[in-house]
Design an enzyme around this catalytic site. Structure first.
Site, short mmCIF file in Angstrom:
data_model
loop_
_atom_site.label_atom_id
_atom_site.label_comp_id
_atom_site.label_asym_id
_atom_site.label_seq_id
_atom_site.Cartn_x
_atom_site.Cartn_y
_atom_site.Cartn_z
N CYS A 33 0.83 -1.22 0.00
CA CYS A 33 0.00 0.00 0.00
C CYS A 33 0.86 1.26 0.00
CB CYS A 33 -0.94 0.01 1.20
SG CYS A 33 -0.10 0.05 2.78
N CYS A 103 -3.06 -2.81 8.67
CA CYS A 103 -2.53 -1.50 9.03
C CYS A 103 -2.03 -1.49 10.48
CB CYS A 103 -3.60 -0.42 8.87
SG CYS A 103 -4.50 -0.56 7.31
FE1 FES Z 1 -1.56 0.67 4.20
FE2 FES Z 1 -3.46 1.05 5.92
S1 FES Z 1 -3.66 0.82 3.79
S2 FES Z 1 -1.38 0.82 6.31
#
Ligand code: FES
Length: 141
Positions: A33, A103
């Site tokens: 991400c 996360c």
């Molecule tokens: Fe990457 Fe939350 S989407 S840490």
């Protein structure tokens, strides 16, 4: 979708910032991400975490979990801080949506990275602490 506590820590995060000459600094990212978290620890001679600050370049859940994780380890000993897992942090936040659970791993891993840095600088071994990863997305497979 998000609990009131998550919203509170996201909109009003605690312990944001840096510590100059920190006892330990840990940076962890998730290449999938692209989010990054850095934790600064100020640890006294009795192994108590006197102060902690964080900087998170990431999603709302990453910010909320960093904020809660720093609150949970402040004033604790290293040993106590090691017992705080991403599950502890999620419970303290009244849960996270399933797609956001990863996360909370950033916070746990960044604390471990900062403790590892502290141990390395001081030439000590912290029992139960394993060498942290720089990129946690390997764990998600
Ligand atoms: Fe990457 Fe939350 S989407 S840490």
């Amino acid at each position: 979708m998000y609990s009131d506590k998550v919203m509170d820590h996201f909109t009003n995060p605690r312990n944001v910032g840096e510590i100059e000459n920190a006892s330990g600094v840990g940076t962890v990212g998730n290449a999938r991400c692209g989010d990054i978290m850095r934790i600064y620890l100020d640890i006294d001679d009795n192994h108590v975490i006197r102060d902690v600050k964080f900087k998170t370049f990431g999603c709302g859940a990453a910010i909320a979990t960093s904020s809660m994780a720093t609150e949970l380890i402040k004033g604790k000993t290293i040993e106590e801080a090691l017992e705080i897992t991403n599950k502890t942090v999620m419970e303290a936040l009244d849960g996270l949506p399933p797609v956001k659970i990863h996360c909370s791993l950033l916070a746990e891993e960044a604390i471990h990275a900062a403790l590892w840095d502290y141990a390395t600088k001081n030439n000590i071994v912290i029992e139960g602490l394993e060498k942290p990863k720089n990129d946690i997305h390997e764990d998600e497979r």
